[in-house]
Design an enzyme around this catalytic site. Structure first.
Site, PDB file in Angstrom:
ATOM      1  N   ASN A  63     -10.703  26.079 -82.807  1.00 39.57           N
ATOM      2  CA  ASN A  63     -10.424  25.874 -81.186  1.00 39.57           C
ATOM      3  C   ASN A  63      -9.262  25.832 -81.888  1.00 39.57           C
ATOM      4  O   ASN A  63      -8.232  25.249 -82.296  1.00 39.57           O
ATOM      5  CB  ASN A  63     -11.237  24.328 -81.168  1.00 39.57           C
ATOM      6  CG  ASN A  63     -12.800  24.483 -81.306  1.00 39.57           C
ATOM      7  OD1 ASN A  63     -12.986  25.687 -80.661  1.00 39.57           O
ATOM      8  ND2 ASN A  63     -13.586  23.308 -81.574  1.00 39.57           N
ATOM      9  N   GLY A  75     -21.737  28.497 -87.783  1.00 38.59           N
ATOM     10  CA  GLY A  75     -21.725  29.225 -88.954  1.00 38.59           C
ATOM     11  C   GLY A  75     -22.978  29.941 -89.895  1.00 38.59           C
ATOM     12  O   GLY A  75     -23.248  30.597 -89.884  1.00 38.59           O
ATOM     13  N   GLY A 104     -18.728  28.038 -94.436  1.00 38.23           N
ATOM     14  CA  GLY A 104     -19.397  26.774 -93.872  1.00 38.23           C
ATOM     15  C   GLY A 104     -20.587  27.495 -92.865  1.00 38.23           C
ATOM     16  O   GLY A 104     -20.796  28.026 -92.114  1.00 38.23           O
ATOM     17  N   ALA A 105     -21.750  26.290 -93.345  1.00 36.58           N
ATOM     18  CA  ALA A 105     -23.125  26.742 -92.857  1.00 36.58           C
ATOM     19  C   ALA A 105     -23.794  25.309 -91.879  1.00 36.58           C
ATOM     20  O   ALA A 105     -24.580  25.080 -91.867  1.00 36.58           O
ATOM     21  CB  ALA A 105     -24.142  26.994 -94.037  1.00 36.58           C
ATOM     22  N   GLY A 106     -22.296  24.811 -90.865  1.00 30.28           N
ATOM     23  CA  GLY A 106     -23.007  24.123 -90.212  1.00 30.28           C
ATOM     24  C   GLY A 106     -23.105  24.280 -88.402  1.00 30.28           C
ATOM     25  O   GLY A 106     -24.522  25.104 -88.919  1.00 30.28           O
ATOM     26  N   LYS A 123     -10.489  29.762 -73.884  1.00 27.87           N
ATOM     27  CA  LYS A 123     -11.230  28.978 -74.456  1.00 27.87           C
ATOM     28  C   LYS A 123     -11.089  27.623 -74.768  1.00 27.87           C
ATOM     29  O   LYS A 123     -11.676  26.712 -74.431  1.00 27.87           O
ATOM     30  CB  LYS A 123     -11.915  29.768 -75.959  1.00 27.87           C
ATOM     31  CG  LYS A 123     -12.969  28.748 -76.729  1.00 27.87           C
ATOM     32  CD  LYS A 123     -14.231  28.548 -76.274  1.00 27.87           C
ATOM     33  CE  LYS A 123     -14.929  27.503 -77.098  1.00 27.87           C
ATOM     34  NZ  LYS A 123     -15.257  28.677 -78.606  1.00 27.87           N
TER      35      LYS A 123
END
Length: 305
Positions: free
Chosen positions: A102, A12, A7-9, A185
């Site tokens: 998450n 990432g 993922g390159a969102g 978290k």
């Protein structure tokens, strides 16, 4: 060390860009449409820590030829099932999987599909957003990326990972209590997400209302009660800081879930809120405020999907 980032969102893409800037061997596994965009305009980040445009190494599903030393999963929880087979060729017996997801349910999913030995715990606190034009914008200078062995040990592989992340400007740190930090978290994400999405306001706007601060603290208490039964209890220091954060006067703080709702995007309602509500039901714990937030977000999710 060779790292595959899935993922390159917003998360990432940001982490990978900083690591690539530091000269690390990074490859992104992305969808064909995102690959086309990145090849045309580059991976662009806009941040108080420095702007950058890079043209990283990209692969799409089916193009992975051999295992990587580490795989960093930076997808939404509801996307995980669809990427498990895509990443399988990248995961060997000694490959470390670092899931920046998450909640906690993904850990069981990954352990079933691969092995528990493959898993490394991690938590990421960074406020970034993927704009419609493909830019990744960091909304605040805060960045904290904790990682560690789930049993708290310091192994040769975790030391190698520590060296790999060091000096990459991502706030990386090796944690001996990563399991507790992952539960903490989740508490923070669920609390801020439920509080802001249920009311439609920032933390400061909620605090300014009559009963706003006590509402926020009550919702936090519901979540902490669940986690004390089903997970690892949070530290006193974490609880003190979180109570202050959730009742801070004038605070513009909102959750990433709230930002996604504002943009009309799908949200991780099941992973962040729904799983806690189910845990509460199984343990016989009443959660009226968290349950209300869950129903509201389900109504929203049904409209946008």
């Amino acid at each position: 060390m060779r790292l595959l980032i899935v993922g390159a969102g917003s998360t990432g893409g940001y982490l990978g860009a900083r690591l690539a800037q530091a000269g690390r061997d990074i490859t992104f596994l992305v969808r064909p449409t995102r690959a086309l965009q990145l090849r045309e305009t580059g991976l662009r980040i806009q941040s108080a820590h420095g702007d950058a445009t890079l043209y990283p190494t990209l692969v799409t599903a089916g193009e992975i030829a051999q295992p990587y030393d580490a795989v960093l999963l930076a997808v939404k929880g509801y996307q995980l099932a669809n990427v498990l087979e895509d990443i399988a060729p990248a995961v060997g017996p000694e490959t470390m999987i670092l899931p920046v997801l998450n909640g906690m349910g993904h850990m069981e999913t990954l352990a079933r599909r691969f092995t528990k030995h493959n898993l490394v715990g991690c938590t990421l606190k960074v406020a970034t957003v993927l704009e419609d034009d493909g830019r990744i914008v960091q909304l605040s200078p805060m960045q904290d990326f904790a990682f560690g062995e789930l049993d708290g040990g310091v192994t040769s592989r975790i030391e190698a990972l520590d060296a790999f992340f060091r000096d990459a400007n991502i706030g990386a740190r090796l944690s001996r209590v990563i399991g507790r930090e992952m539960w903490e978290k989740w508490i923070l994400l669920a609390s801020v997400g439920a509080i802001t999405c249920l009311t439609g306001g920032t933390i400061g706007e909620i605090e300014a209302c009559t009963g706003g601060a006590s509402f926020a603290l009550q919702l936090l208490e519901e979540i902490v009660t669940i986690v004390k039964v089903v997970g690892e209890p949070p530290s006193d220091t974490f609880l003190h800081l979180t109570r202050e954060q959730l009742t801070a006067k004038g605070s513009p703080f909102v959750s990433s879930m709230f930002r996604d709702v504002q943009r009309g995007r799908p949200v991780e309602v099941e992973e962040i809120i729904g799983a806690l509500v189910r845990h509460a039901g199984e343990a016989g714990i009443a959660t009226p405020l968290l349950s209300a937030a869950y129903v509201k977000l389900l109504v929203y999710q049904h409209k946008v999907r």
